[in-house]
Scaffold this motif. Structure first.
Motif, PDB file in Angstrom:
ATOM      1  N   PRO A  97       0.812  -1.230   0.000  1.00 16.48           N
ATOM      2  CA  PRO A  97       0.000   0.000   0.000  1.00 16.48           C
ATOM      3  C   PRO A  97       0.840   1.272   0.000  1.00 16.48           C
ATOM      4  CG  PRO A  97      -0.836  -1.579   1.614  1.00 16.48           C
ATOM      5  CD  PRO A  97       0.478  -2.106   1.143  1.00 16.48           C
ATOM      6  N   LEU A  98       2.135   1.144   0.212  1.00 21.66           N
ATOM      7  CA  LEU A  98       3.004   2.327   0.206  1.00 21.66           C
ATOM      8  C   LEU A  98       3.168   2.924  -1.185  1.00 21.66           C
ATOM      9  CD1 LEU A  98       5.926   1.031   2.452  1.00 21.66           C
ATOM     10  CD2 LEU A  98       4.271   2.784   3.082  1.00 21.66           C
ATOM     11  N   SER A  99       2.947   2.139  -2.211  1.00 25.70           N
ATOM     12  CA  SER A  99       3.256   2.563  -3.566  1.00 25.70           C
ATOM     13  C   SER A  99       2.348   3.692  -4.042  1.00 25.70           C
ATOM     14  CB  SER A  99       3.133   1.373  -4.524  1.00 25.70           C
ATOM     15  OG  SER A  99       3.385   1.788  -5.853  1.00 25.70           O
ATOM     16  N   PRO A 100       2.920   4.746  -4.616  1.00 22.60           N
ATOM     17  CA  PRO A 100       2.110   5.838  -5.159  1.00 22.60           C
ATOM     18  C   PRO A 100       1.612   5.556  -6.569  1.00 22.60           C
ATOM     19  CG  PRO A 100       4.424   6.394  -5.348  1.00 22.60           C
ATOM     20  CD  PRO A 100       4.361   5.059  -4.659  1.00 22.60           C
ATOM     21  N   TYR A 101       1.963   4.397  -7.126  1.00 26.28           N
ATOM     22  CA  TYR A 101       1.516   4.025  -8.468  1.00 26.28           C
ATOM     23  C   TYR A 101       1.261   2.526  -8.490  1.00 26.28           C
ATOM     24  CZ  TYR A 101       6.626   3.699  -8.366  1.00 26.28           C
ATOM     25  OH  TYR A 101       7.908   3.469  -7.986  1.00 26.28           O
ATOM     26  N   SER A 102       0.717   2.026  -9.578  1.00 25.41           N
ATOM     27  CA  SER A 102       0.386   0.599  -9.672  1.00 25.41           C
ATOM     28  C   SER A 102       1.657  -0.229  -9.867  1.00 25.41           C
ATOM     29  CB  SER A 102      -0.567   0.351 -10.842  1.00 25.41           C
ATOM     30  OG  SER A 102       0.091   0.611 -12.067  1.00 25.41           O
ATOM     31  N   ALA A 103       1.584  -1.475  -9.434  1.00 26.51           N
ATOM     32  CA  ALA A 103       2.743  -2.361  -9.551  1.00 26.51           C
ATOM     33  C   ALA A 103       3.096  -2.630 -11.005  1.00 26.51           C
ATOM     34  CB  ALA A 103       2.465  -3.673  -8.813  1.00 26.51           C
ATOM     35  N   VAL A 104       2.093  -2.710 -11.865  1.00 31.46           N
ATOM     36  CA  VAL A 104       2.330  -3.031 -13.276  1.00 31.46           C
ATOM     37  C   VAL A 104       3.220  -1.982 -13.936  1.00 31.46           C
ATOM     38  CG1 VAL A 104       1.231  -3.325 -15.527  1.00 31.46           C
ATOM     39  CG2 VAL A 104       0.179  -4.307 -13.482  1.00 31.46           C
ATOM     40  N   SER A 105       2.936  -0.714 -13.653  1.00 28.38           N
ATOM     41  CA  SER A 105       3.705   0.361 -14.287  1.00 28.38           C
ATOM     42  C   SER A 105       5.159   0.357 -13.868  1.00 28.38           C
ATOM     43  CB  SER A 105       3.079   1.713 -13.951  1.00 28.38           C
ATOM     44  OG  SER A 105       3.147   1.960 -12.546  1.00 28.38           O
ATOM     45  N   ASN A 106       5.498  -0.323 -12.769  1.00 30.81           N
ATOM     46  CA  ASN A 106       6.882  -0.381 -12.294  1.00 30.81           C
ATOM     47  C   ASN A 106       7.564  -1.679 -12.689  1.00 30.81           C
ATOM     48  OD1 ASN A 106       9.064  -0.936 -10.055  1.00 30.81           O
ATOM     49  ND2 ASN A 106       8.661   1.268 -10.002  1.00 30.81           N
ATOM     50  N   VAL A 107       6.819  -2.776 -12.624  1.00 28.30           N
ATOM     51  CA  VAL A 107       7.416  -4.086 -12.854  1.00 28.30           C
ATOM     52  C   VAL A 107       7.647  -4.359 -14.339  1.00 28.30           C
ATOM     53  CG1 VAL A 107       7.054  -6.578 -12.624  1.00 28.30           C
ATOM     54  CG2 VAL A 107       6.478  -5.043 -10.732  1.00 28.30           C
ATOM     55  N   VAL A 108       6.668  -4.005 -15.179  1.00 30.98           N
ATOM     56  CA  VAL A 108       6.763  -4.339 -16.602  1.00 30.98           C
ATOM     57  C   VAL A 108       8.006  -3.737 -17.267  1.00 30.98           C
ATOM     58  CG1 VAL A 108       5.658  -4.052 -18.860  1.00 30.98           C
ATOM     59  CG2 VAL A 108       4.307  -4.765 -16.883  1.00 30.98           C
ATOM     60  N   PRO A 109       8.298  -2.434 -17.097  1.00 29.45           N
ATOM     61  CA  PRO A 109       9.524  -1.908 -17.733  1.00 29.45           C
ATOM     62  C   PRO A 109      10.798  -2.607 -17.256  1.00 29.45           C
ATOM     63  CG  PRO A 109       8.098  -0.116 -17.006  1.00 29.45           C
ATOM     64  CD  PRO A 109       7.535  -1.372 -16.422  1.00 29.45           C
ATOM     65  N   LEU A 110      10.872  -2.935 -15.954  1.00 29.76           N
ATOM     66  CA  LEU A 110      12.057  -3.619 -15.427  1.00 29.76           C
ATOM     67  C   LEU A 110      12.206  -5.004 -16.047  1.00 29.76           C
ATOM     68  CD1 LEU A 110      14.426  -3.664 -13.397  1.00 29.76           C
ATOM     69  CD2 LEU A 110      12.828  -4.646 -11.724  1.00 29.76           C
ATOM     70  N   VAL A 111      11.088  -5.738 -16.130  1.00 32.45           N
ATOM     71  CA  VAL A 111      11.125  -7.086 -16.709  1.00 32.45           C
ATOM     72  C   VAL A 111      11.510  -7.034 -18.183  1.00 32.45           C
ATOM     73  CG1 VAL A 111       9.699  -9.082 -17.329  1.00 32.45           C
ATOM     74  CG2 VAL A 111       9.488  -8.050 -15.060  1.00 32.45           C
ATOM     75  N   VAL A 112      10.984  -6.054 -18.914  1.00 31.79           N
ATOM     76  CA  VAL A 112      11.292  -5.936 -20.339  1.00 31.79           C
ATOM     77  C   VAL A 112      12.772  -5.648 -20.553  1.00 31.79           C
ATOM     78  CG1 VAL A 112      10.918  -4.527 -22.404  1.00 31.79           C
ATOM     79  CG2 VAL A 112       8.966  -5.269 -21.025  1.00 31.79           C
ATOM     80  N   VAL A 113      13.311  -4.670 -19.811  1.00 31.04           N
ATOM     81  CA  VAL A 113      14.722  -4.292 -19.983  1.00 31.04           C
ATOM     82  C   VAL A 113      15.644  -5.457 -19.640  1.00 31.04           C
ATOM     83  CG1 VAL A 113      16.561  -2.807 -19.106  1.00 31.04           C
ATOM     84  CG2 VAL A 113      14.324  -1.838 -19.630  1.00 31.04           C
ATOM     85  N   ILE A 114      15.395  -6.101 -18.500  1.00 36.68           N
ATOM     86  CA  ILE A 114      16.237  -7.221 -18.085  1.00 36.68           C
ATOM     87  C   ILE A 114      16.050  -8.415 -19.018  1.00 36.68           C
ATOM     88  CG2 ILE A 114      16.571  -8.932 -16.259  1.00 36.68           C
ATOM     89  CD1 ILE A 114      16.185  -6.758 -14.239  1.00 36.68           C
ATOM     90  N   GLY A 115      14.810  -8.660 -19.452  1.00 36.58           N
ATOM     91  CA  GLY A 115      14.545  -9.774 -20.359  1.00 36.58           C
ATOM     92  C   GLY A 115      15.255  -9.614 -21.685  1.00 36.58           C
ATOM     93  N   VAL A 116      15.222  -8.400 -22.248  1.00 39.41           N
ATOM     94  CA  VAL A 116      15.903  -8.151 -23.527  1.00 39.41           C
ATOM     95  C   VAL A 116      17.407  -8.329 -23.381  1.00 39.41           C
ATOM     96  CG1 VAL A 116      16.465  -6.362 -25.218  1.00 39.41           C
ATOM     97  CG2 VAL A 116      14.103  -6.652 -24.443  1.00 39.41           C
ATOM     98  N   MET A 366      10.186   5.695  -3.870  1.00 35.52           N
ATOM     99  CA  MET A 366       9.570   5.198  -5.105  1.00 35.52           C
ATOM    100  C   MET A 366       9.103   6.344  -5.991  1.00 35.52           C
ATOM    101  SD  MET A 366       7.389   1.861  -3.906  1.00 35.52           S
ATOM    102  CE  MET A 366       6.594   2.650  -2.509  1.00 35.52           C
ATOM    103  N   LEU A 367       8.533   7.353  -5.379  1.00 31.51           N
ATOM    104  CA  LEU A 367       7.956   8.453  -6.147  1.00 31.51           C
ATOM    105  C   LEU A 367       9.017   9.233  -6.912  1.00 31.51           C
ATOM    106  CD1 LEU A 367       5.281   9.925  -6.729  1.00 31.51           C
ATOM    107  CD2 LEU A 367       5.775  11.402  -4.775  1.00 31.51           C
ATOM    108  N   TYR A 368      10.188   9.392  -6.319  1.00 32.50           N
ATOM    109  CA  TYR A 368      11.254  10.153  -6.966  1.00 32.50           C
ATOM    110  C   TYR A 368      12.150   9.287  -7.852  1.00 32.50           C
ATOM    111  CZ  TYR A 368       9.982  13.573  -3.349  1.00 32.50           C
ATOM    112  OH  TYR A 368       9.312  14.427  -2.541  1.00 32.50           O
ATOM    113  N   SER A 369      11.741   8.050  -8.106  1.00 32.30           N
ATOM    114  CA  SER A 369      12.572   7.134  -8.907  1.00 32.30           C
ATOM    115  C   SER A 369      12.813   7.661 -10.311  1.00 32.30           C
ATOM    116  CB  SER A 369      11.906   5.759  -8.992  1.00 32.30           C
ATOM    117  OG  SER A 369      10.654   5.838  -9.668  1.00 32.30           O
ATOM    118  N   TYR A 370      11.975   8.542 -10.798  1.00 28.52           N
ATOM    119  CA  TYR A 370      12.163   9.089 -12.145  1.00 28.52           C
ATOM    120  C   TYR A 370      13.471   9.876 -12.260  1.00 28.52           C
ATOM    121  CZ  TYR A 370       7.332   7.719 -12.698  1.00 28.52           C
ATOM    122  OH  TYR A 370       6.188   6.978 -12.765  1.00 28.52           O
ATOM    123  N   LEU A 371      14.055  10.217 -11.134  1.00 32.19           N
ATOM    124  CA  LEU A 371      15.365  10.864 -11.159  1.00 32.19           C
ATOM    125  C   LEU A 371      16.436   9.940 -11.741  1.00 32.19           C
ATOM    126  CD1 LEU A 371      16.902  13.454 -10.241  1.00 32.19           C
ATOM    127  CD2 LEU A 371      17.385  12.262  -8.088  1.00 32.19           C
TER     128      LEU A 371
END
Length: 380
Positions: A97-116, A366-371
């Motif tokens: 519940p701490l997350s300011p955004y959905s899990a999908v929006s965070n997990v999918v890009p990480l999985v794609v980058v690492i998978g590629v 998490m919120l400032y991760s865009y940095l």
């Protein structure tokens, strides 16, 4: 039949057998001691004494991964990157519940980058595997008894086998030269793959074996080689060849190294002494490197700096949040009544301000991760 044997040329008087001679002194006296304990039974690789040594097979593997180790090793390589570790932590926290955004929006890009990236690693390693298969399945003529040489795959060679290498072929293992198509028992070797030199090296067999000119000459040939253990030194070799209880010293002049090529010589006969990863070229090879360039290591330092700024921003924000939250129920009065501090959760509870500050700190991380987001993509 041996066939195609060259007659003595006019330069034969220049290359006398003294080129291949040596005496039993210096390091030759250490044969049989520590570091010089290898024993090779020529033309009898399956004898009881030979099998007792359990020498390396001639199969060579240069791949970075195995099927069972690919996933753990590849994941380790990915999470050696500082940014990937950070985004993994954020991905785990995004399911709370701490997350300011959905899990999908965070997990999918990480999985794609690492998978590629892992997929690219798999493709590169598969190409190494194909090269290994091609090399290990090359064929060379090997003596199988009664003076008969038959084509055998490189990977099936054993220490002690007698092989016949023909012009422009690569040597399948480290060999001791026994004879060649020249009367002087010399041959010319190209070692570009080993040391980058394009000039040909002159090798010459011992006079004691120089008369083995035909395939049939090896019907009853026997000998025992005692020499140094496998090592990475390309330019030295110490050993002795014993024929009918008569020892003859061996030097680098008789050593033919794997991955060097026979040139200007119709054929040579040699006995296998080092196979597979015991060969000098493999002793000098290194494992496929972990691809971490200087630029990437420098980027890691930038990531550390940015992460420090991120933590500092989150800490300051969480401290201010905790102090402000504690004051919301001062003396029972609701200062920010519109936030309903009298009916809230632990994430905003004036009676538990320190806990609320810690949770706010994690949310801010998490919120400032865009940095940091642009940086991992730059070196994947």
């Amino acid at each position: 039949m041996g066939g195609g044997r060259r007659k003595k040329q006019h330069f034969g008087r220049i290359h006398a057998f003294s080129c291949g001679k040596a005496s039993f002194n210096g390091e030759h006296s250490r044969i049989g001691g520590p570091g010089f304990s290898r024993v090779v039974y020529c033309n009898d690789p399956d004898c009881l004494e030979a099998t007792a040594h359990s020498y390396e097979s001639n199969y060579v593997r240069t791949t970075k991964y195995r099927l069972a180790t690919f996933l753990p090793k590849a994941l380790f390589e990915q999470f050696r990157r500082v940014a990937n570790i950070y985004f993994l932590i954020c991905a785990i926290l995004s399911f709370t519940p701490l997350s300011p955004y959905s899990a999908v929006s965070n997990v999918v890009p990480l999985v794609v980058v690492i998978g590629v990236t892992m997929g690219k690693e798999a493709v590169e390693d598969w190409r190494r595997k194909r090269q290994d298969i091609e090399m290990n399945n090359r064929k060379v003529r090997v003596h199988h008894g009664d003076g008969v040489f038959e084509y055998t795959k490189w990977r099936d060679l054993k220490v002690g086998d007698i092989v016949k290498v023909e012009k422009d072929e690569y040597f399948p293992a480290d060999l001791i030269l026994l004879s060649s198509s020249y009367d002087e028992a010399l041959c010319y070797v190209e070692t570009t793959n080993l040391d980058g030199e394009t000039n040909l090296k002159l090798k010459q067999a011992l006079e004691a074996t120089s008369n083995l000119h035909e395939d049939s000459s090896f019907d009853n040939f026997k000998g025992v080689i005692r020499c140094e253990d496998p090592n990475a030194n390309l330019y030295s070799f110490v050993g002795s060849l014993e024929i009918e209880e008569q020892p003859y010293p061996l030097t680098p002049q008789q050593l033919l190294l794997r991955d060097s090529k026979l040139r200007n010589t119709d054929f040579v006969y040699g006995v296998v002494i080092f196979t597979g990863h015991d060969t000098k070229v493999m002793q000098n090879s290194t494992a496929p490197p972990s691809k971490r360039s200087k630029v990437e290591k420098r980027m890691d330092k930038i990531i550390y700096f940015l992460f420090f700024l991120l933590v500092l921003m989150s800490f300051v924000g969480a401290t201010v949040f905790g102090v402000t939250t504690r004051k919301d129920l001062e003396n029972g009065r609701m200062i920010r009544w519109y936030l309903r501090p009298d009916d809230t959760t632990v994430y905003y509870d004036p009676t538990k301000a320190p806990v609320a500050a810690i949770l706010q700190f994690l949310t801010a991380i998490m919120l400032y991760s865009y940095l940091l987001i642009p940086y991992p993509c730059m070196y994947q």
